[in-house]
Design an enzyme around this catalytic site. Structure first.
Site, short mmCIF file in Angstrom:
data_model
loop_
_atom_site.label_atom_id
_atom_site.label_comp_id
_atom_site.label_asym_id
_atom_site.label_seq_id
_atom_site.Cartn_x
_atom_site.Cartn_y
_atom_site.Cartn_z
N TYR A 136 0.82 -1.21 0.00
CA TYR A 136 0.00 0.00 0.00
C TYR A 136 0.86 1.26 0.00
O TYR A 136 0.44 2.31 -0.49
CB TYR A 136 -0.93 0.01 1.21
CG TYR A 136 -2.04 -1.01 1.16
CD1 TYR A 136 -2.07 -1.99 0.18
CD2 TYR A 136 -3.04 -1.01 2.10
CE1 TYR A 136 -3.08 -2.94 0.13
CE2 TYR A 136 -4.07 -1.95 2.07
CZ TYR A 136 -4.08 -2.91 1.08
OH TYR A 136 -5.08 -3.85 1.04
N LYS A 186 3.52 -15.27 4.21
CA LYS A 186 3.69 -16.15 3.04
C LYS A 186 5.18 -16.40 2.85
O LYS A 186 5.75 -16.18 1.78
CB LYS A 186 3.05 -15.49 1.80
CG LYS A 186 2.85 -16.43 0.61
CD LYS A 186 1.94 -17.59 0.90
CE LYS A 186 1.72 -18.42 -0.39
NZ LYS A 186 1.07 -19.71 -0.09
N ASP A 218 -2.83 -18.31 2.91
CA ASP A 218 -3.87 -19.09 2.26
C ASP A 218 -4.48 -20.10 3.22
O ASP A 218 -5.70 -20.30 3.24
CB ASP A 218 -3.32 -19.79 1.00
CG ASP A 218 -1.96 -20.42 1.21
OD1 ASP A 218 -1.35 -20.24 2.28
OD2 ASP A 218 -1.49 -21.09 0.28
N ASP A 242 -5.87 -6.67 5.56
CA ASP A 242 -7.04 -6.06 4.92
C ASP A 242 -8.01 -7.15 4.46
O ASP A 242 -9.23 -7.08 4.70
CB ASP A 242 -6.58 -5.22 3.73
CG ASP A 242 -7.67 -4.30 3.21
OD1 ASP A 242 -8.80 -4.33 3.73
OD2 ASP A 242 -7.40 -3.55 2.25
N ASP A 246 -11.77 -8.42 6.54
CA ASP A 246 -13.07 -8.37 5.85
C ASP A 246 -13.72 -9.75 5.80
O ASP A 246 -14.94 -9.90 5.92
CB ASP A 246 -12.91 -7.82 4.43
CG ASP A 246 -12.79 -6.30 4.42
OD1 ASP A 246 -12.81 -5.70 5.51
OD2 ASP A 246 -12.66 -5.71 3.33
#
Length: 352
Positions: A136, A186, A218, A242, A246
Site C-alpha cells: 500500500y 507467506k 492461504d 485487509d 473483511d
C-alpha cells in the site's frame, strides 16, 4: 477530551451522527467535538481529500472518529487526489501503524453467519494489522515494456523495526486475552514474509507466556471459515490483514458490526492517540436513504473511549447496549431486518 469527527462520504455522515449521539448521551466532562472534511467531500470543497486544515484538526485532537471515504464521482481523478488517500494520509502523517479489528459473534446472530451456527458461535478473535508498510505504501508504477506491453508494479517491503513494533502490539494484546498469537505470512515464497517471520520469532522471546504459531495466509483464510474458534489474536501485514479482517466480518454475519482502531506511539494526557472507524466503506448505493447500520461506528466510539481516554466503564456500557439491542431483535437491513439508521441509533440510546 478533544475528538476530531470526520464523517466523510456516502453513509459516513449518517452512521457517524448516531455514534456522536451516543457519545453526547454519556455526558462526558470536557468532551469537545471538532469536525473536519475528508475524502470526496473534502476534494469538492477544498481541492484535496485531506486538506491541511483537517490535518491540523487531527493533530490538535486526542482521538479521531472517522466515518468512511469513497465517491464514484472521484474515480477518474489521479490517485493522489482520490478519497481513499485521506485515510492513508492520516495513518501515515499521524504514525498510526497498528490496526486492531475485533471480530466476535453476538449471541443470537449465529444463523446469520455464512458458517454453520455451531462454528460461528465460537468466533472471538482480534486481528492486528500493520498499517504503514507493505504494497500500500511501496513504490508503484504502470510502465511500458520495450515490446509495448504495459506492466503494473507495486513494491512489497518491510523493515525489521516496522515488524518489531507491530509484533509487540500483538503480543501485548494476546497477553490481555487468551495468550495465543498466530502470525500470518507467506514466507514460503516471499522474502518480505521471511523477514516478518524471523523478527516475530525474535520478539516472541520477550513474551514467554504467549503461545506463538505461524500460518501461511492461504491456510489462514481456509482455517478462518473452517474453525475460526481456534484463533485468539492474529498479527499480519497490511495486505493480508485487509483481506482477512473483511473475511472475518462476514463470518460474524455482517460488515456493519465490526469496529476498528488505528493506534500509534503518541500518548496524550488521556491515553493512546488513535483513529477509530467502522471497517465498512462509504456504500454510495444506499447513501442518504437512512438504511445503513451504525452499530460498527458506535462500537468504534466505544473502542475510542477505551484506548484513547481510559473510559472502560463507558465503553462497556456502549457495547452492552449494542448487544442488548441485537438480542431484542433490532436488526438493520444488513442483518435481514427493517430497522433504519436512526431507529438503530435510538434503540442503542434507549438501552444505554
Amino acid at each position: 477530551m478533544k475528538v476530531a469527527v470526520m464523517p466523510g462520504d456516502g453513509i459516513g455522515p449518517e452512521v457517524t451522527r448516531e455514534a456522536v449521539r451516543v457519545l453526547e448521551a454519556l455526558d462526558l466532562p470536557g468532551l469537545t467535538l471538532l469536525e473536519g472534511d475528508v475524502g470526496g467531500i473534502a476534494y469538492q470543497r477544498h481541492g484535496h481529500p485531506l486538506p491541511a486544515e483537517t490535518l491540523e484538526i487531527a493533530r490538535a485532537a486526542d482521538a479521531i472518529l472517522f466515518g468512511a471515504v469513497g465517491d464514484p464521482a472521484c474515480d477518474a481523478l489521479e490517485r493522489s487526489l482520490r478519497p481513499e488517500q485521506a485515510i492513508l494520509g492520516l495513518r501515515s502523517e499521524l504514525g498510526l501503524f497498528a490496526n486492531l479489528r475485533p471480530a466476535t459473534m453476538f449471541p443470537g446472530l449465529e444463523a446469520l453467519s455464512a458458517l454453520k451456527s455451531e462454528i460461528a458461535a465460537r468466533i472471538d478473535l482480534l486481528i492486528v494489522r500493520e498499517l504503514n508498510g507493505d504494497v500500500y505504501f511501496g513504490e508503484k508504477a504502470i510502465e511500458t515494456l520495450p515490446d509495448g506491453r504495459r506492466r503494473g508494479r507495486d513494491l512489497m517491503s518491510y523493515a525489521e523495526d516496522e515488524v518489531r513494533r507491530i509484533a509487540h502490539v500483538a503480543f501485548r494484546a494476546a497477553q490481555g486475552r487468551r495468550k495465543r498469537l498466530c502470525s500470518v505470512d507467506k514466507a514460503n515464497v516471499l522474502e518480505t514474509s521471511q523477514l516478518w517471520r524471523d523478527v516475530v520469532v525474535e520478539v516472541a522471546a520477550e513474551y514467554p507466556d504467549v503461545a506463538l504459531e505461524h500460518m501461511y495466509v492461504d491456510n489462514a483464510a481456509m482455517q478462518l471459515v473452517r474453525d475460526p474458534g481456534r484463533f485468539d489474536v492474529v498479527v499480519t501485514g497490511n495486505l493480508f490483514g485487509d483481506i482477512l479482517s473483511d473475511q472475518a466480518s462476514m463470518c460474524v454475519g455482517s460488515i456493519g458490526l465490526l469496529a476498528s482502531a488505528a493506534l500509534g506511539e503518541r500518548q496524550t494526557a488521556h491515553g493512546t492517540f488513535g483513529l477509530y472507524e467502522p471497517i465498512h466503506g462509504s456504500a454510495p448505493d444506499i447513501a442518504g436513504k437512512g438504511l445503513a447500520n451504525p452499530m460498527a461506528t458506535i462500537l468504534s466510539a466505544a473502542m475510542m473511549l477505551r484506548h484513547s481516554f481510559g473510559r472502560e466503564d463507558e465503553a462497556a456500557r456502549i457495547e452492552t447496549a449494542v448487544s442488548r439491542a441485537l438480542a431484542d431483535g433490532v436488526r438493520g437491513h444488513d442483518l435481514g431486518g427493517a430497522a433504519g439508521t436512526a431507529t438503530i441509533g435510538e434503540a442503542v440510546l434507549e438501552r444505554l
